[in-house]
Design a protein around this motif. Structure first.
Motif, PDB file in Angstrom:
ATOM      1  N   UNK A   1     -13.618   3.661 -11.178  1.00  0.00           N
ATOM      2  CA  UNK A   1     -14.526   2.538 -10.958  1.00  0.00           C
ATOM      3  C   UNK A   1     -14.205   1.881  -9.620  1.00  0.00           C
ATOM      4  N   UNK A   2     -15.135   1.110  -9.112  1.00  0.00           N
ATOM      5  CA  UNK A   2     -14.940   0.464  -7.813  1.00  0.00           C
ATOM      6  C   UNK A   2     -13.713  -0.444  -7.790  1.00  0.00           C
ATOM      7  N   UNK A   3     -13.511  -1.297  -8.820  1.00  0.00           N
ATOM      8  CA  UNK A   3     -12.293  -2.131  -8.801  1.00  0.00           C
ATOM      9  C   UNK A   3     -11.000  -1.312  -8.804  1.00  0.00           C
ATOM     10  N   UNK A   4     -10.992  -0.199  -9.535  1.00  0.00           N
ATOM     11  CA  UNK A   4      -9.788   0.633  -9.583  1.00  0.00           C
ATOM     12  C   UNK A   4      -9.582   1.390  -8.275  1.00  0.00           C
ATOM     13  N   UNK A   5     -10.667   1.821  -7.648  1.00  0.00           N
ATOM     14  CA  UNK A   5     -10.575   2.423  -6.313  1.00  0.00           C
ATOM     15  C   UNK A   5      -9.974   1.416  -5.333  1.00  0.00           C
ATOM     16  N   UNK A   6     -10.438   0.169  -5.427  1.00  0.00           N
ATOM     17  CA  UNK A   6      -9.923  -0.874  -4.540  1.00  0.00           C
ATOM     18  C   UNK A   6      -8.448  -1.121  -4.793  1.00  0.00           C
ATOM     19  N   UNK A   7      -8.038  -1.046  -6.052  1.00  0.00           N
ATOM     20  CA  UNK A   7      -6.619  -1.245  -6.362  1.00  0.00           C
ATOM     21  C   UNK A   7      -5.775  -0.117  -5.762  1.00  0.00           C
ATOM     22  N   UNK A   8      -6.261   1.112  -5.846  1.00  0.00           N
ATOM     23  CA  UNK A   8      -5.540   2.227  -5.217  1.00  0.00           C
ATOM     24  C   UNK A   8      -5.373   1.992  -3.721  1.00  0.00           C
ATOM     25  N   UNK A   9      -6.403   1.430  -3.100  1.00  0.00           N
ATOM     26  CA  UNK A   9      -6.332   1.135  -1.673  1.00  0.00           C
ATOM     27  C   UNK A   9      -5.322   0.026  -1.401  1.00  0.00           C
ATOM     28  N   UNK A  10      -5.294  -0.969  -2.277  1.00  0.00           N
ATOM     29  CA  UNK A  10      -4.307  -2.046  -2.154  1.00  0.00           C
ATOM     30  C   UNK A  10      -2.888  -1.486  -2.185  1.00  0.00           C
ATOM     31  N   UNK A  11      -2.636  -0.581  -3.112  1.00  0.00           N
ATOM     32  CA  UNK A  11      -1.310   0.039  -3.206  1.00  0.00           C
ATOM     33  C   UNK A  11      -1.011   0.853  -1.956  1.00  0.00           C
TER      34      UNK A  11
ATOM     35  N   UNK B   1      -0.001  -1.419   0.828  1.00  0.00           N
ATOM     36  CA  UNK B   1       1.174  -2.253   0.566  1.00  0.00           C
ATOM     37  C   UNK B   1       2.292  -1.775   1.501  1.00  0.00           C
ATOM     38  N   UNK B   2       2.882  -2.684   2.238  1.00  0.00           N
ATOM     39  CA  UNK B   2       3.827  -2.315   3.301  1.00  0.00           C
ATOM     40  C   UNK B   2       4.952  -1.398   2.819  1.00  0.00           C
ATOM     41  N   UNK B   3       5.635  -1.702   1.717  1.00  0.00           N
ATOM     42  CA  UNK B   3       6.689  -0.783   1.264  1.00  0.00           C
ATOM     43  C   UNK B   3       6.147   0.602   0.910  1.00  0.00           C
ATOM     44  N   UNK B   4       4.927   0.639   0.365  1.00  0.00           N
ATOM     45  CA  UNK B   4       4.344   1.922   0.003  1.00  0.00           C
ATOM     46  C   UNK B   4       4.060   2.755   1.246  1.00  0.00           C
ATOM     47  N   UNK B   5       3.586   2.124   2.292  1.00  0.00           N
ATOM     48  CA  UNK B   5       3.337   2.834   3.552  1.00  0.00           C
ATOM     49  C   UNK B   5       4.645   3.363   4.137  1.00  0.00           C
TER      50      UNK B   5
END
Length: 222
Positions: free
Chosen positions: A185-195, A198-202
């Motif tokens: 879903x769009x909100x879950x896609x957006x959450x994946x993008x947020x992760x 996320x600076x530590x994730x990058x």
């Protein structure tokens, strides 16, 4: 936290490319604001197979700090929350804090079909990937968890504006969904993008891309 304490913190991890549990432990340390010396286990295939096919209670990741040796990601989360309460690793409000612990425990102990169908691999990106039917209920449950949290607490992280233990626990799942082009879903896609942003994730993802290809890839990563 003194400089001596920071130097004394060691986190034993496995592959940054494939090890979801190592990523979780490392993100938890970042949430706490604890700088750690990384100690990576030997990268031979046999050792990696033994580590990654065992339960999440295997001794990777393992945090050594202030005389304590703590393994298992939820144990690390609770230990760090005790040591660094000012980091607010869990939500401040009681009900939200219980909710955070509950969904963190759920990812810790479940979703085995998803893990086997979509092993973590930060070096590849599929444009399409067949997901076997057994993993679909796991994907649907995770979408339901994320949707509920994002609606209830307002995002962009699961419990509001700042990341918590739950985000560290679900970050490897977000990478799986991106790697295997799972439709969300769009909100879950957006959450994946947020992760992903996320600076530590990058930082972790960049290190994974630089990791030498000297280990055979496993079909299953728990």
């Amino acid at each position: 936290m003194s400089g001596d304490e920071a130097i004394g913190a060691t986190l034993t991890i496995s592959s940054k490319t494939y090890s979801a549990w190592s990523l979780r432990g490392w993100l938890l340390c970042k949430l706490a604001g604890l700088e750690v010396v990384e100690q990576q286990v030997a990268n031979d295939a046999a050792n990696r197979a033994e580590l990654l096919l065992l339960s999440p209670s295997v001794l990777v990741p393992r945090l050594s700090y202030m005389g304590a040796s703590v393994w298992d990601t939820l144990a690390i989360a609770e230990f760090l929350n005790e040591q660094f309460p000012e980091a607010h690793m869990l939500p401040a409000e009681t009900i939200a804090r219980a909710h955070c612990r509950s969904i963190s425990g759920e990812i810790h102990s479940g979703f085995t079909n998803l893990r086997s169908a979509l092993p973590m691999n930060l070096k590849v990106r599929h444009t399409s990937f067949p997901v076997f039917s057994g993993a679909r209920p796991d994907i649907e449950r995770i979408e339901a968890i994320w949707t509920d949290c994002l609606e209830r607490y307002g995002g962009p992280f699961l419990f509001g504006k700042e990341p918590t233990v739950a985000d560290a626990m679900y970050a490897p799942v977000a990478t799986r969904f991106v790697t295997y082009a799972v439709s969300l879903s769009e909100p879950c896609e957006a959450y994946c993008q947020t992760i992903a942003e996320w600076k530590p994730m990058k930082e972790w993802a960049a290190a994974a891309r630089a990791e030498p290809e000297e280990m055979e890839e496993l079909d299953v990563e728990f």
